[in-house]
Design a protein around this motif. Structure first.
Motif, PDB file in Angstrom:
ATOM      1  N   THR A 148     -21.006 -41.087 -20.512  1.00 23.76           N
ATOM      2  CA  THR A 148     -20.394 -42.392 -20.730  1.00 23.76           C
ATOM      3  C   THR A 148     -21.369 -43.277 -21.496  1.00 23.76           C
ATOM      4  O   THR A 148     -22.566 -43.278 -21.201  1.00 23.76           O
ATOM      5  CB  THR A 148     -20.083 -43.083 -19.378  1.00 23.76           C
ATOM      6  N   VAL A 149     -20.867 -44.018 -22.472  1.00 22.03           N
ATOM      7  CA  VAL A 149     -21.687 -45.018 -23.158  1.00 22.03           C
ATOM      8  C   VAL A 149     -21.684 -46.260 -22.276  1.00 22.03           C
ATOM      9  O   VAL A 149     -20.633 -46.858 -22.024  1.00 22.03           O
ATOM     10  CB  VAL A 149     -21.150 -45.347 -24.563  1.00 22.03           C
ATOM     11  N   MET A 150     -22.866 -46.632 -21.779  1.00 20.99           N
ATOM     12  CA  MET A 150     -22.977 -47.758 -20.856  1.00 20.99           C
ATOM     13  C   MET A 150     -23.089 -49.102 -21.584  1.00 20.99           C
ATOM     14  O   MET A 150     -22.529 -50.093 -21.150  1.00 20.99           O
ATOM     15  CB  MET A 150     -24.203 -47.581 -19.946  1.00 20.99           C
ATOM     16  N   ASP A 151     -23.847 -49.113 -22.702  1.00 19.95           N
ATOM     17  CA  ASP A 151     -24.102 -50.382 -23.375  1.00 19.95           C
ATOM     18  C   ASP A 151     -24.561 -50.116 -24.806  1.00 19.95           C
ATOM     19  O   ASP A 151     -25.177 -49.086 -25.085  1.00 19.95           O
ATOM     20  CB  ASP A 151     -25.198 -51.150 -22.613  1.00 19.95           C
ATOM     21  N   VAL A 152     -24.256 -51.038 -25.691  1.00 24.95           N
ATOM     22  CA  VAL A 152     -24.786 -51.042 -27.055  1.00 24.95           C
ATOM     23  C   VAL A 152     -25.322 -52.440 -27.282  1.00 24.95           C
ATOM     24  O   VAL A 152     -24.593 -53.426 -27.122  1.00 24.95           O
ATOM     25  CB  VAL A 152     -23.700 -50.700 -28.106  1.00 24.95           C
ATOM     26  N   ASP A 153     -26.618 -52.531 -27.613  1.00 24.73           N
ATOM     27  CA  ASP A 153     -27.248 -53.843 -27.728  1.00 24.73           C
ATOM     28  C   ASP A 153     -28.336 -53.822 -28.805  1.00 24.73           C
ATOM     29  O   ASP A 153     -28.815 -52.756 -29.192  1.00 24.73           O
ATOM     30  CB  ASP A 153     -27.864 -54.233 -26.389  1.00 24.73           C
ATOM     31  N   LEU A 154     -28.729 -55.003 -29.245  1.00 21.33           N
ATOM     32  CA  LEU A 154     -29.792 -55.159 -30.226  1.00 21.33           C
ATOM     33  C   LEU A 154     -31.113 -54.685 -29.629  1.00 21.33           C
ATOM     34  O   LEU A 154     -31.468 -55.056 -28.514  1.00 21.33           O
ATOM     35  CB  LEU A 154     -29.913 -56.624 -30.644  1.00 21.33           C
ATOM     36  N   LYS A 155     -31.834 -53.857 -30.376  1.00 19.11           N
ATOM     37  CA  LYS A 155     -33.130 -53.355 -29.910  1.00 19.11           C
ATOM     38  C   LYS A 155     -34.276 -53.986 -30.684  1.00 19.11           C
ATOM     39  O   LYS A 155     -35.254 -54.433 -30.114  1.00 19.11           O
ATOM     40  CB  LYS A 155     -33.186 -51.842 -30.047  1.00 19.11           C
ATOM     41  N   ASP A 156     -34.144 -54.003 -32.038  1.00 21.16           N
ATOM     42  CA  ASP A 156     -35.259 -54.469 -32.859  1.00 21.16           C
ATOM     43  C   ASP A 156     -34.752 -54.943 -34.215  1.00 21.16           C
ATOM     44  O   ASP A 156     -33.758 -54.426 -34.728  1.00 21.16           O
ATOM     45  CB  ASP A 156     -36.256 -53.315 -33.070  1.00 21.16           C
TER      46      ASP A 156
END
Length: 150
Positions: A21-29
């Motif tokens: 499952t894809v839990m989260d997609v967020d800005l990393k850098d």
């Protein structure tokens, strides 16, 4: 011969497979040449022994076109009878973000669809790819946020 093929298909269909499952997609850098996002994937291993992850392939789409794609080779193994979290870095060049100005301009985010292919090496079966897909919005950093990171 057809009967043998049907038995083989039935055998493969009955084998336990990891679930992801894809839990989260967020800005990393935010770098000088690209913005890197992080997709956090949770993978449950139904076996008592570790299963190697061969690779993770990804494709990030926005506004009906692919804006980033790639692979993460040999990201490790899934722990036996546990859930393993894997991070998938997705790099989007600044030049691509500029081309999405219509989508970004309205609300300072990118509407996206992320497709992942998680390839694991299952016992008896061999390489097996688990397809994943998720969609959402990724907020972009503000200009003041970019300056404060420097």
């Amino acid at each position: 011969m057809a009967n043998l093929v049907e038995k083989a298909k039935s055998f493969v269909a009955d084998i336990k497979k990891p679930e992801a499952t894809v839990m989260d997609v967020d800005l990393k850098d935010v770098g000088s040449d690209a913005v890197t996002y992080n997709a956090e994937v949770s993978i449950a291993n139904p076996y008592s022994h570790p299963i190697p992850i061969c690779q993770i392939s990804y494709s990030l789409r926005s506004s009906g076109r692919e804006i980033a794609s790639g692979t993460v080779p040999d990201p490790g193994s899934l722990t036996g009878n546990e859930t393993t979290k894997v991070n998938v870095p997705v790099k989007v060049p600044h030049s691509v973000l500029v081309s999405l100005v219509k989508d970004i301009g309205a609300d300072w985010d990118i509407d996206y669809e992320l497709r992942l292919g998680l390839t694991v090496d299952l016992p008896v079966v061999g390489d097996f790819t688990i397809p994943l897909s998720t969609a959402g919005e990724i907020k972009l950093p503000s200009l003041s946020g970019l300056w404060n990171k420097q």
